[in-house]
Write a protein that holds these residues in place. Structure first.
Motif, PDB file in Angstrom:
ATOM      1  N   PRO A  94       0.813  -1.227   0.000  1.00 47.04           N
ATOM      2  CA  PRO A  94       0.000   0.000   0.000  1.00 47.04           C
ATOM      3  C   PRO A  94       0.839   1.265   0.000  1.00 47.04           C
ATOM      4  O   PRO A  94       0.417   2.289  -0.571  1.00 47.04           O
ATOM      5  CB  PRO A  94      -0.823  -0.097   1.286  1.00 47.04           C
ATOM      6  CG  PRO A  94      -0.180  -1.144   2.112  1.00 47.04           C
ATOM      7  CD  PRO A  94       0.511  -2.080   1.170  1.00 47.04           C
ATOM      8  N   HIS A  95       2.021   1.206   0.586  1.00 46.51           N
ATOM      9  CA  HIS A  95       2.830   2.431   0.690  1.00 46.51           C
ATOM     10  C   HIS A  95       3.511   2.779  -0.638  1.00 46.51           C
ATOM     11  O   HIS A  95       3.643   3.948  -0.979  1.00 46.51           O
ATOM     12  CB  HIS A  95       3.812   2.305   1.852  1.00 46.51           C
ATOM     13  CG  HIS A  95       3.076   2.028   3.128  1.00 46.51           C
ATOM     14  ND1 HIS A  95       2.315   2.990   3.741  1.00 46.51           N
ATOM     15  CD2 HIS A  95       2.885   0.877   3.820  1.00 46.51           C
ATOM     16  CE1 HIS A  95       1.707   2.444   4.800  1.00 46.51           C
ATOM     17  NE2 HIS A  95       2.044   1.173   4.856  1.00 46.51           N
ATOM     18  N   ARG A  98       0.589   4.388  -2.516  1.00 49.24           N
ATOM     19  CA  ARG A  98       0.188   5.766  -2.180  1.00 49.24           C
ATOM     20  C   ARG A  98       1.286   6.764  -2.500  1.00 49.24           C
ATOM     21  O   ARG A  98       1.027   7.940  -2.698  1.00 49.24           O
ATOM     22  CB  ARG A  98      -0.318   5.868  -0.741  1.00 49.24           C
ATOM     23  CG  ARG A  98       0.702   5.759   0.321  1.00 49.24           C
ATOM     24  CD  ARG A  98       0.056   5.545   1.697  1.00 49.24           C
ATOM     25  NE  ARG A  98       1.085   5.450   2.704  1.00 49.24           N
ATOM     26  CZ  ARG A  98       1.577   6.485   3.366  1.00 49.24           C
ATOM     27  NH1 ARG A  98       1.122   7.698   3.155  1.00 49.24           N
ATOM     28  NH2 ARG A  98       2.532   6.318   4.250  1.00 49.24           N
ATOM     29  N   ARG A  99       2.521   6.261  -2.614  1.00 48.61           N
ATOM     30  CA  ARG A  99       3.599   7.157  -3.079  1.00 48.61           C
ATOM     31  C   ARG A  99       3.531   7.339  -4.597  1.00 48.61           C
ATOM     32  O   ARG A  99       4.101   8.261  -5.129  1.00 48.61           O
ATOM     33  CB  ARG A  99       4.967   6.570  -2.709  1.00 48.61           C
ATOM     34  CG  ARG A  99       5.225   6.687  -1.239  1.00 48.61           C
ATOM     35  CD  ARG A  99       6.601   6.198  -0.823  1.00 48.61           C
ATOM     36  NE  ARG A  99       6.646   6.314   0.617  1.00 48.61           N
ATOM     37  CZ  ARG A  99       6.899   5.319   1.460  1.00 48.61           C
ATOM     38  NH1 ARG A  99       7.170   4.118   1.012  1.00 48.61           N
ATOM     39  NH2 ARG A  99       6.884   5.523   2.753  1.00 48.61           N
ATOM     40  N   ASN A 100       2.901   6.396  -5.265  1.00 43.64           N
ATOM     41  CA  ASN A 100       2.884   6.370  -6.737  1.00 43.64           C
ATOM     42  C   ASN A 100       4.293   6.552  -7.287  1.00 43.64           C
ATOM     43  O   ASN A 100       4.544   7.334  -8.199  1.00 43.64           O
ATOM     44  CB  ASN A 100       1.941   7.433  -7.301  1.00 43.64           C
ATOM     45  CG  ASN A 100       1.599   7.146  -8.756  1.00 43.64           C
ATOM     46  OD1 ASN A 100       1.549   5.985  -9.175  1.00 43.64           O
ATOM     47  ND2 ASN A 100       1.383   8.182  -9.535  1.00 43.64           N
ATOM     48  N   TYR A 151      -5.791  -0.491  -3.055  1.00 45.86           N
ATOM     49  CA  TYR A 151      -4.715   0.420  -2.640  1.00 45.86           C
ATOM     50  C   TYR A 151      -4.541   1.585  -3.622  1.00 45.86           C
ATOM     51  O   TYR A 151      -3.677   2.433  -3.437  1.00 45.86           O
ATOM     52  CB  TYR A 151      -3.386  -0.335  -2.531  1.00 45.86           C
ATOM     53  CG  TYR A 151      -3.305  -1.372  -1.424  1.00 45.86           C
ATOM     54  CD1 TYR A 151      -4.045  -1.253  -0.250  1.00 45.86           C
ATOM     55  CD2 TYR A 151      -2.467  -2.477  -1.551  1.00 45.86           C
ATOM     56  CE1 TYR A 151      -3.955  -2.210   0.750  1.00 45.86           C
ATOM     57  CE2 TYR A 151      -2.378  -3.432  -0.550  1.00 45.86           C
ATOM     58  CZ  TYR A 151      -3.118  -3.292   0.598  1.00 45.86           C
ATOM     59  OH  TYR A 151      -3.024  -4.238   1.587  1.00 45.86           O
ATOM     60  N   ASP A 152      -5.329   1.556  -4.689  1.00 45.71           N
ATOM     61  CA  ASP A 152      -5.275   2.620  -5.700  1.00 45.71           C
ATOM     62  C   ASP A 152      -3.926   2.696  -6.416  1.00 45.71           C
ATOM     63  O   ASP A 152      -3.390   3.778  -6.656  1.00 45.71           O
ATOM     64  CB  ASP A 152      -5.645   3.979  -5.078  1.00 45.71           C
ATOM     65  CG  ASP A 152      -6.280   4.906  -6.111  1.00 45.71           C
ATOM     66  OD1 ASP A 152      -6.703   4.406  -7.171  1.00 45.71           O
ATOM     67  OD2 ASP A 152      -6.325   6.118  -5.864  1.00 45.71           O
TER      68      ASP A 152
END
Ligand code: TPP
Ligand code: SF4
Length: 269
Positions: A94-95, A98-100, A151-152
């Protein structure tokens, strides 16, 4: 170097697809870094003529993120197994999302722990009977595509070792994507859990008319009970990458940061 996997292992096909993707993109090997954790799949960087890092179990994403942050000009490809990425390393996924951060993560999913000889992994089906689950698996299995969508992750795709050309195309699309790309590569372990017959019957291409920017549709495709869809589930090309955001944040600060930090430290010295 010649790969050391068992004859017939799906990982050969994933490696082959990666060779073809890197060649098609005409990337200079000295600007490519392949990073892995531990497992049969974790050996992959050893067989690629580029820079590589064979790190500790489950830590492929932190290592790959560090490489990309350290030198944003590099093409960074992270590879690892379903156990590596969803069990011991599951907290990193997930991290990275979210950092993409602009890396490509290829999960070689053989639905088993191959290197440690056949224990059930987070993606092993409940019907599987093996050394660690002689009466079947007690837990329900995790679905990597569902996690990536939840998690996008900004690029989510699935390929199959039985379809190398298609997997190559997904890798090219993933590497070209600006942001974190996740490619779920179905890669059967012919020794401990041969899923070729199962996948052979179920894999189906996502229809060309589907729109990969539609997250709700991607979730429907993932939930389909009759098919295991292959192709690009989701793509969002509008988001800033981590390196771009850091550049913007740094740009907002005055240039005398060094003086400021020296003064700050001197308060305690
Ligand atoms: C910290 C740590 N815990 C456990 C192990 C033992 N171990 C080595 S590989 C592995 C699992 C590999 O499974 P997976 O990530 O699915 O990769 P595969 O071998 O199936 O490609 C485990 C548990 C280890 N090397 N390090
Ligand atoms: S044990 Fe399974 S995953 Fe490991 S190399 Fe052999 S076939 Fe591949």
């Amino acid at each position: 170097m010649k790969p050391t996997w068992c004859p017939g292992c799906g990982d050969f096909a994933v490696l082959n697809a990666l060779y073809q993707a890197l060649a098609a993109l005409d990337l200079d090997p000295k600007n490519v870094v392949v990073v892995s954790g531990i497992g049969c799949s974790g050996r992959l960087p050893i067989f690629v003529n580029s820079y590589g890092f064979h790190g500790v179990h489950g830590r492929v994403l932190p290592t790959a993120m560090g490489v990309k942050i350290g030198n944003p000009k590099l093409t960074v490809i992270a590879v690892g197994g379903d156990g590596d990425g969803l069990a011991i390393g599951g907290g990193h996924f997930p991290h990275a999302a979210r950092r993409n951060i602009d890396i490509t993560y290829i999960m070689l999913d053989n639905n088993i722990y191959g290197l440690t000889k056949g224990q059930a992994s987070p993606t092993t089906l409940q019907s599987f009977q093996g050394k660690s689950s002689p009466y079947g698996v007690a837990e329900e299995n995790l679905n990597p595509i569902a996690l990536a969508l939840a998690y996008d992750v900004s690029f989510v795709a699935r390929g199959y070792a039985g379809q190398i050309k298609h997997l190559t195309d997904l890798m090219i699309e993933g590497i070209n994507h600006k942001g974190f790309s996740f490619i779920h590569a179905l890669s059967p372990c012919v020794v401990f859990n041969d899923t070729y017959p199962y996948y052979g019957k179920k894999v189906t291409p996502i229809a060309p008319y589907e729109n990969p920017s539609n997250k709700m549709r991607a979730l429907e495709l993932w939930q389909d009970k009759h098919h295991i869809f292959l192709g690009t589930f989701y793509k969002d090309e509008t988001r800033q990458t981590f390196n771009e955001r850091i550049r913007d944040i740094i740009g907002q600060f005055p240039r005398d940061d060094e003086k400021y930090f020296k003064e700050l430290l001197n308060r305690y010295a």
